[in-house]
Write an enzyme that holds these catalytic residues in place. Structure first.
Site, PDB file in Angstrom:
ATOM      1  N   TRP A 157       3.430   4.925 -11.662  1.00 43.74           N
ATOM      2  CA  TRP A 157       4.843   4.522 -11.711  1.00 43.74           C
ATOM      3  C   TRP A 157       5.386   4.132 -10.344  1.00 43.74           C
ATOM      4  CZ3 TRP A 157       7.292   7.640  -8.357  1.00 43.74           C
ATOM      5  CH2 TRP A 157       6.808   8.941  -8.175  1.00 43.74           C
ATOM      6  N   LYS A 181      -3.101   0.265 -19.135  1.00 39.82           N
ATOM      7  CA  LYS A 181      -2.218   1.356 -19.589  1.00 39.82           C
ATOM      8  C   LYS A 181      -1.230   1.612 -18.450  1.00 39.82           C
ATOM      9  CE  LYS A 181      -0.618   5.450 -20.808  1.00 39.82           C
ATOM     10  NZ  LYS A 181       0.390   5.443 -19.724  1.00 39.82           N
ATOM     11  N   ALA A 183       2.194   3.179 -16.514  1.00 35.79           N
ATOM     12  CA  ALA A 183       2.803   4.517 -16.516  1.00 35.79           C
ATOM     13  C   ALA A 183       3.939   4.565 -17.535  1.00 35.79           C
ATOM     14  CB  ALA A 183       3.336   4.827 -15.125  1.00 35.79           C
ATOM     15  N   GLU A 257      -8.211   5.748  -6.967  1.00 40.31           N
ATOM     16  CA  GLU A 257      -7.240   5.816  -5.868  1.00 40.31           C
ATOM     17  C   GLU A 257      -6.391   7.047  -6.123  1.00 40.31           C
ATOM     18  OE1 GLU A 257      -7.329   4.088  -3.349  1.00 40.31           O
ATOM     19  OE2 GLU A 257      -8.544   2.398  -4.003  1.00 40.31           O
ATOM     20  N   CYS A 291       1.107   7.269  -2.009  1.00 32.11           N
ATOM     21  CA  CYS A 291      -0.038   8.086  -1.586  1.00 32.11           C
ATOM     22  C   CYS A 291      -0.389   7.821  -0.124  1.00 32.11           C
ATOM     23  CB  CYS A 291      -1.221   7.877  -2.514  1.00 32.11           C
ATOM     24  SG  CYS A 291      -1.702   6.167  -2.648  1.00 32.11           S
ATOM     25  N   GLU A 388       0.900  17.165  -1.269  1.00 30.64           N
ATOM     26  CA  GLU A 388       1.523  15.841  -1.131  1.00 30.64           C
ATOM     27  C   GLU A 388       2.989  15.952  -1.576  1.00 30.64           C
ATOM     28  OE1 GLU A 388      -0.396  12.964  -3.661  1.00 30.64           O
ATOM     29  OE2 GLU A 388      -0.013  11.359  -2.237  1.00 30.64           O
TER      30      GLU A 388
HETATM   31  C1  SIN Z   1       0.069   4.001  -3.609  1.00 31.21           C
HETATM   32  O1  SIN Z   1       0.926   4.699  -3.144  1.00 31.21           O
HETATM   33  O2  SIN Z   1      -0.537   4.349  -4.643  1.00 31.21           O
HETATM   34  C2  SIN Z   1      -0.345   2.666  -2.996  1.00 31.21           C
HETATM   35  C3  SIN Z   1       0.429   2.288  -1.804  1.00 31.21           C
HETATM   36  C4  SIN Z   1       0.091   0.939  -1.247  1.00 31.21           C
HETATM   37  O3  SIN Z   1      -0.652   0.158  -1.826  1.00 31.21           O
HETATM   38  O4  SIN Z   1       0.590   0.645  -0.163  1.00 31.21           O
END
Ligand code: SIN
Length: 486
Positions: A157, A181, A183, A257, A291, A388
């Site tokens: 998302w 699929k 979010a 990822e 992330c 996180e």
């Molecule tokens: C992510 O937060 O999943 C990806 C971030 C990005 O591509 O810069």
């Protein structure tokens, strides 16, 4: 176009075999605006039978799609890039409404997302191979690349478009069909993207989209089918681990990822103002819901006070509000659960002795807002240094020297990205190579780029997206051995 018209234009159904249709049992689910909590619209709620139908159509379309000339696939992607670029405002507004981030952030994401299509449109015609003599000279070896086959792409998302285009782009370039699929919280951007891809010329059955309130309801029947040959997932490490197990029986290829816990290192020789700007980018892009967001700021003791003061001033001036309002930089978090997690991690740190130099609490309107926060004097045992945070909180700790900085940065199960600010080139290379991560930003708070291999190590997953590495994930290497009769 008004917000109402933008929502109205989205096809709120499943896309299977080129047809927009209701779910097998006719059920729907609501999509809401995190800035107000209000429901925006309802979307078809995909069932297991819909997922199976999507598998059939993806499998059926695979051979013909794989046989299309690479140039044709590249041109479809190029048209999709153009359409996205032309419709930036509409797509950005849609994304802000369902996800919360500011319009500036959403526009930046549309450009970033579209860039994956442009990049892979250029890569589609560069799928290479080679021709060699065997060492004894008796035969020839032809090495070629073929699409892996139908794929399952599971998108998160936080970047509803970019995480889609960075999977769909290489899949199209390679000649793979797919089931996407999206979010549950942000299906509208993906549905708008699927519509746009059809307009760009993607044939029926190549891109199928099945939103659902139950990920397992869609994912389980798809992965149980051995004709599905690859799965790509962006999301949490916890879910990633379960998906790896699910891919084991059919040995599907995987790209994972997963979570991150990025360290942002500031050495005393750094340009401190540049480091503060880099910190704001690395922390606040996407409201901190990324992330690759800097999760821990490790600052050399001699400059820690000055860095913290400057970062506090910058974070305090960021304007928070509903993402669609002009000049808003920080929107709401995606839902109450996300905000509760952020609150909990801040409270834990404060209860152990950390100080909030700005923010440190929810607030700012009816939606799921959390104030941009800087935490100083964060003790080693604070949960926020291990988990996180996925929100606008910057915990600052200190280090004495390079060895301590590297040891602290690598003291995590994750390994997605790290950031280093220093003017010393030797140190930048030493620390960059010493960080146990898949990516490193040197004197920058932004590493994301469609032409670069994005991905992590350890609990942050495996596989790369973007760059030529991103295309390789959708290709199998095939070797033909050619015997010579004389
Ligand atoms: C992510 O937060 O999943 C990806 C971030 C990005 O591509 O810069």
């Amino acid at each position: 176009m008004s917000e109402h018209d933008i929502i109205d234009r989205v096809r709120k159904h499943l896309l299977v075999g080129g047809r927009w249709r209701a779910s097998a049992d006719g059920s729907v689910f609501g999509v809401s605006d995190p800035g107000t909590g209000a429901t925006l619209c309802e979307v078809a709620d995909g069932q297991a039978d819909d997922a199976k139908a999507a598998v059939e159509t993806a499998v059926e379309a695979q051979d013909e799609w794989a046989a299309t000339p690479p140039r044709q696939r590249g041109e479809i992607l190029r048209r999709a890039w153009q359409l996205m670029t032309d419709r930036t405002d509409e797509l950005a507004t849609l994304m802000t409404l369902e996800m919360g981030k500011s319009l500036t952030e959403s526009r930046a994401e549309v450009a970033y997302a579209a860039d994956y299509f442009r990049w892979f449109s250029e890569e589609a015609v560069r799928i290479d191979g080679n021709y060699k003599r065997t060492p004894d000279g008796s035969a020839r070896m032809i090495v070629t690349r073929q699409p892996v086959g139908p794929c399952l792409l599971i998108t998160p998302w936080n970047f509803p478009l970019a995480m889609g285009t960075r999977k769909i782009g290489p899949a199209i370039a390679a000649g793979c069909t797919m089931i996407v699929k999206p979010a549950q919280l942000t299906p509208l951007s993906m549905l708008a993207l699927a519509d746009l891809l059809a307009e760009a010329g993607v044939p029926d059955g190549v891109v199928n989209v099945v939103p659902s309130t139950s990920a397992s309801r869609v994912v389980n029947p798809v992965l149980a089918d051995p004709r599905i040959r690859k799965m790509s997932f962006t999301g949490s490490t916890e879910v990633g681990r379960m998906l790896v197990e699910q891919c084991a029986p059919n040995l599907q290829r995987m790209s994972m990822e997963l979570g991150g816990n990025a360290a942002f290192l500031v050495f005393s020789d750094a340009d401190l103002d540049a480091a503060v700007e880099g910190a704001v980018t690395a922390k606040m892009r996407n409201n901190g819901e990324s992330c690759v967001a800097a999760n821990r700021f490790l600052v050399q003791s001699s400059v820690a006070e000055e860095f913290t003061r400057k970062l506090t001033d910058r974070m305090a001036e960021l304007r928070m509000g509903h993402g669609t309002q002009p000049d808003v930089v920080v929107g709401p978090l995606v839902n109450e659960g996300q905000r509760a997690t952020v609150s909990e991690l801040v409270e834990d740190a404060v209860s152990r002795g950390a100080r909030a130099t700005t923010g440190g609490e929810p607030g700012g309107g009816d939606g799921y807002f959390y104030r941009p926060t800087v935490l100083a004097d964060v003790p080693d045992d604070a949960r926020i240094l291990r988990e996180e945070v996925f929100g606008p909180v910057a915990p600052v700790t200190t280090f004495a020297d390079e060895d301590e900085a590297l040891a602290g940065a690598n003291d995590t199960e994750y390994g997605l990205v790290g950031y280093v600010f220093t003017r010393d080139l030797d140190r930048a290379i030493r620390v960059g190579e010493g960080l146990a991560t898949g990516m490193v930003g040197i004197n920058t708070g932004l590493v994301s780029n469609a032409s670069a291999p994005f991905g992590g190590v350890k609990a942050s997953g495996f596989g790369r997206e973007g760059g030529d590495e991103g295309l390789a994930e959708y290709l199998e290497t095939k070797y033909l051995s050619l015997a010579l009769r004389s």
